[in-house]
Design a protein around this motif. Structure first.
Motif, PDB file in Angstrom:
ATOM      1  N   THR A  74       0.842  -1.207   0.000  1.00  0.00           N
ATOM      2  CA  THR A  74       0.000   0.000   0.000  1.00  0.00           C
ATOM      3  C   THR A  74       0.873   1.251   0.000  1.00  0.00           C
ATOM      4  N   CYS A 134      -0.782   2.355  -4.457  1.00  0.00           N
ATOM      5  CA  CYS A 134      -2.146   2.815  -4.208  1.00  0.00           C
ATOM      6  C   CYS A 134      -2.656   3.736  -5.309  1.00  0.00           C
ATOM      7  N   THR A 186      -6.114  -5.303  -3.056  1.00  0.00           N
ATOM      8  CA  THR A 186      -4.853  -4.801  -2.515  1.00  0.00           C
ATOM      9  C   THR A 186      -4.545  -5.507  -1.212  1.00  0.00           C
ATOM     10  N   TYR A 197      -1.160   1.422   6.393  1.00  0.00           N
ATOM     11  CA  TYR A 197      -1.021   1.843   5.000  1.00  0.00           C
ATOM     12  C   TYR A 197       0.297   2.606   4.795  1.00  0.00           C
ATOM     13  N   SER A 206      -6.446   4.757  -1.597  1.00  0.00           N
ATOM     14  CA  SER A 206      -7.084   3.520  -1.140  1.00  0.00           C
ATOM     15  C   SER A 206      -8.588   3.723  -0.995  1.00  0.00           C
TER      16      SER A 206
END
Length: 446
Positions: free
Chosen positions: A12, A17, A32, A39, A239
């Motif tokens: 991520t 992303c 993902t 993240y 995201s």
């Protein structure tokens, strides 16, 4: 997890992303996965407790640094060009609705032991103390040429000819610029990472300088903006974009096996007894370390510095400071410093966070950073580390695996954004639509 997807993203990080978000908007079914519980990967922003857990786990956090939740410290601090392609991507995808941006108040270059504001226009050149009187006039003429250059109008080419055929070295020679001016023009305005550009067609460098100058005009202090609460908000924003368009996210999920079909193309990922099938896979390089899919290029040394004052000689609450390699004895590549502070919601009130980064050129990377760290003045705390820079050995055309590069030493997102655009085309076969107007006034900023 047992499902079919168009694309699986491993990691991520910022680049992963963005690509996942863009592909989700395009109607792709995206999964993902990240082996971490947070993240961002190497582009994450950490609070003070997380920072100490990572770098100084045996130490107590000094109370004088303030509340841990007031900190959002970037592991790889980078600034955003106000009118660059990343802003166009943010506007195109409307990720700006999830983020708040603030201006960065200066862009500086170090020369002969002093810091100077980088002149980005002909008028600024005449008032800059970075150059002598005659060099100012030469640089002013050069900047007027750059600002007026039009590839479709030969009248603007002056006597230098077609910039797509003439090298940048020849352009500099024509305008009579000295080595120091060439250094900051190429490295601080065009943001070139090395001098290889000198013997390449000048058009790209001219466009880079024009972008820098145009970005400066948006605010008047520097060409950069920065997201409040740290860069970790960027991968989180993309995201959220992916999730809105049906993307699925799984943290704390490390793949046990990358699966391939009989033709050697990726066809899925296995985690324990679960299998997710896919047509293409995007991954951060750490998921392929130890395989023939990536190779180590070099190392980057970084030092996060917490302090209670701006950088001496810059005296602004946020900035980029580039130290050209030629300004440090025995050094080849540039050193970068980015500074943001409590006004950007990344530190406790009255505190600032400077991140020094440089390509490792010796067996003692910590010593290499000393010339840059000394520029910062008195420090309250430092966190030093080195990281390997990996790059893919293939382009994904044969196996369907598209691996991003590790984050380089630069203090801006230009190289990372260029990579994202190139990967998008490699994955989809189409150019990324960047027709969105990159106007920072459309961003939330202060």
């Amino acid at each position: 997890m047992d499902d079919d997807y168009d694309v699986i993203c491993l990691g991520t990080g910022f680049k992963d992303c963005i690509l996942g978000g863009l592909l989700s908007v395009d109607g792709k079914k995206v999964l993902t996965m990240d082996k971490n519980s947070f993240y961002g990967g190497e582009s994450a922003s950490l609070n003070l407790e997380q920072l100490y857990q990572r770098f100084r786990p045996e130490e107590e956090i000094p109370k004088e640094l303030g509340r841990t939740r007031d900190y959002n410290v970037d592991l790889c601090s980078k600034l955003i060009m106000a009118c660059g392609n990343l802003v166009k991507i943010l506007l195109r995808t409307k990720v700006t609705r999830y983020l708040e941006f603030r201006s960065v108040n200066g862009s500086f270059v170090r020369k002969d032991g002093s810091n100077y504001k980088v002149p980005a226009s002909a008028s600024e050149a005449m008032s800059s103390s970075l150059m002598g009187f005659f060099e100012k006039r030469r640089f002013k003429n050069f900047m007027q040429y750059v600002q007026n250059y039009d590839q479709d109008d030969e009248k603007t080419w002056d006597k230098t000819g077609d910039a797509k055929k003439t090298t940048m070295r020849e352009i500099y020679k024509y305008w009579g610029l000295d080595d120091n001016t060439i250094s900051f023009a190429g490295h601080c305005l065009a943001l070139q990472m090395d001098d290889a550009y000198l013997d390449q067609p000048a058009y790209d460098t001219i466009e880079r300088i024009r972008l820098y100058a145009y970005s400066v005009t948006r605010y008047g202090n520097s060409p950069f903006i920065y997201p409040a609460w740290g860069l970790g908000g960027l991968p989180e924003g993309f995201s959220r974009l992916s999730a809105v368009h049906g993307g699925v996210f799984m943290l704390n999920k490390a793949p046990d096996e990358i699966m391939y079909d009989d033709d050697g193309r990726v066809c899925g990922v296995r985690c324990g007894e679960e299998t997710a099938k896919c047509k293409q896979l995007i991954a951060s390089p750490e998921y392929f370390i130890g395989t023939d899919k990536v190779k180590k290029s070099y190392q980057v040394a970084r030092c996060i510095c917490i302090m209670d004052h701006p950088i001496p000689g810059c005296d602004v609450d946020s900035c980029q400071l580039i130290i050209p390699g030629r300004q440090v004895q025995g050094r080849k590549s540039d050193m970068y410093i980015s500074l943001v502070g409590w006004q950007h919601n990344v530190a406790a009130k009255g505190h600032y966070v400077a991140v020094v980064s440089a390509r490792v050129e010796s067996d003692d990377p910590k010593k290499e950073l000393i010339p840059a760290i000394k520029v910062l003045g008195k420090l309250k705390k430092t966190f030093f580390w080195t990281s390997d820079v990996y790059e893919p050995t293939g382009d994904g055309s044969k196996d369907g695996i598209f691996i991003t590069k590790s984050y380089d030493e630069t203090s801006h997102f230009e190289t990372a954004t260029e990579e994202v655009i190139a990967l998008y085309k490699a994955i989809t076969g189409e150019d990324l639509d960047l027709t969105a107007k990159a106007d920072p006034e459309d961003l939330q900023n202060e």
